[in-house]
Scaffold this motif. Structure first.
Motif, PDB file in Angstrom:
ATOM      1  N   ASP A 147       0.808  -1.219   0.000  1.00  0.00           N
ATOM      2  CA  ASP A 147       0.000   0.000   0.000  1.00  0.00           C
ATOM      3  C   ASP A 147       0.844   1.272   0.000  1.00  0.00           C
ATOM      4  O   ASP A 147       0.499   2.250  -0.652  1.00  0.00           O
ATOM      5  N   ARG A 150       1.655   2.083  -3.433  1.00  0.00           N
ATOM      6  CA  ARG A 150       0.483   2.476  -4.227  1.00  0.00           C
ATOM      7  C   ARG A 150       0.053   3.905  -3.879  1.00  0.00           C
ATOM      8  O   ARG A 150      -0.715   4.512  -4.608  1.00  0.00           O
ATOM      9  N   ASN A 151       0.539   4.405  -2.764  1.00  0.00           N
ATOM     10  CA  ASN A 151       0.259   5.788  -2.362  1.00  0.00           C
ATOM     11  C   ASN A 151       1.459   6.706  -2.593  1.00  0.00           C
ATOM     12  O   ASN A 151       1.439   7.850  -2.164  1.00  0.00           O
ATOM     13  N   ASP A 152       2.479   6.195  -3.247  1.00  0.00           N
ATOM     14  CA  ASP A 152       3.683   6.959  -3.550  1.00  0.00           C
ATOM     15  C   ASP A 152       3.527   7.541  -4.956  1.00  0.00           C
ATOM     16  O   ASP A 152       3.464   6.811  -5.943  1.00  0.00           O
ATOM     17  N   ARG A 153       3.427   8.862  -5.021  1.00  0.00           N
ATOM     18  CA  ARG A 153       3.164   9.550  -6.285  1.00  0.00           C
ATOM     19  C   ARG A 153       4.154   9.135  -7.382  1.00  0.00           C
ATOM     20  O   ARG A 153       3.755   8.852  -8.514  1.00  0.00           O
ATOM     21  N   GLY A 171      -3.242   3.928  -4.680  1.00  0.00           N
ATOM     22  CA  GLY A 171      -3.763   3.891  -3.327  1.00  0.00           C
ATOM     23  C   GLY A 171      -4.832   4.938  -3.090  1.00  0.00           C
ATOM     24  O   GLY A 171      -4.888   5.974  -3.760  1.00  0.00           O
ATOM     25  N   GLU A 172      -5.688   4.647  -2.120  1.00  0.00           N
ATOM     26  CA  GLU A 172      -6.806   5.544  -1.806  1.00  0.00           C
ATOM     27  C   GLU A 172      -6.329   6.918  -1.364  1.00  0.00           C
ATOM     28  O   GLU A 172      -6.941   7.929  -1.709  1.00  0.00           O
ATOM     29  N   ASN A 173      -5.262   6.972  -0.595  1.00  0.00           N
ATOM     30  CA  ASN A 173      -4.743   8.261  -0.132  1.00  0.00           C
ATOM     31  C   ASN A 173      -4.316   9.135  -1.297  1.00  0.00           C
ATOM     32  O   ASN A 173      -4.571  10.333  -1.321  1.00  0.00           O
ATOM     33  N   LEU A 174      -3.688   8.537  -2.273  1.00  0.00           N
ATOM     34  CA  LEU A 174      -3.224   9.287  -3.437  1.00  0.00           C
ATOM     35  C   LEU A 174      -4.416   9.723  -4.298  1.00  0.00           C
ATOM     36  O   LEU A 174      -4.448  10.846  -4.810  1.00  0.00           O
TER      37      LEU A 174
END
Length: 177
Positions: A147, A150-153, A171-174
């Protein structure tokens, strides 16, 4: 004769035949061995043949996942494991932990089977440079990374540059940004 047509028949052969190198090699070269649902004849071979590189190498070349049935010493042999992984990326799951940490073998496995990432050593799965390299080669690998990646730009953009469908695995945060 039966093992020449169907290598799986080795399971029902006598212990003497399961220990006979010629019979086991005939079973390994049988057409049925190349079926994805067939169990490797190596599973039924005598233990000393599972330690024999001259038997194990053709077995993994025919069906990479036959590595599961090889002696643990051969599961640590880089040449045997490379041959297995070239045939099937899923074979990496049966390699020694040391070889599962090899970036070269991991990338080779991932070229044929995205799900092989689960068999890659934890150190590599957590290595940002390794993850950047694999998603740049196959953006859809993003689905199988941790995850945090997946949240790493930068990781997501590298994946998307290779395949726009990779955004589906961001990722959801991104995505919330």
């Amino acid at each position: 004769a039966a093992v020449r047509r169907d290598g799986g028949q080795l399971e029902f052969a006598s212990a003497d035949l399961q220990a006979d190198r010629g019979v086991v090699l005939a079973a390994i070269s049988a057409p049925s061995v190349h079926s994805s649902s067939a169990k490797s004849p190596l599973a039924f071979a005598a233990a000393d043949l599972k330690r024999d590189p001259a038997v194990v190498l053709p077995a993994v070349q025919a069906a990479g996942v036959a590595l599961e049935h090889a002696d643990c010493e051969l599961q640590s042999d880089a040449g045997i494991v490379e041959a297995a992984v070239r045939q099937s990326g899923a074979a990496l799951a049966f390699a020694s932990p040391e070889l599962q940490r090899s970036a070269r073998l991991a990338r080779l496995a991932l070229r044929s089977d995205r799900r092989a990432l689960g068999s890659v050593g934890a150190e590599l799965r957590g290595d940002r440079d390794f993850i950047l390299a694999i998603v740049a080669e196959d953006g859809l690998q993003l689905e199988f990374v941790d995850d945090a990646f997946r949240n790493d730009r930068e990781v997501v953009l590298a994946a998307a540059r290779q395949n726009l469908r990779a955004f589906h695995h961001a990722g959801e945060n991104l995505l919330a940004e």
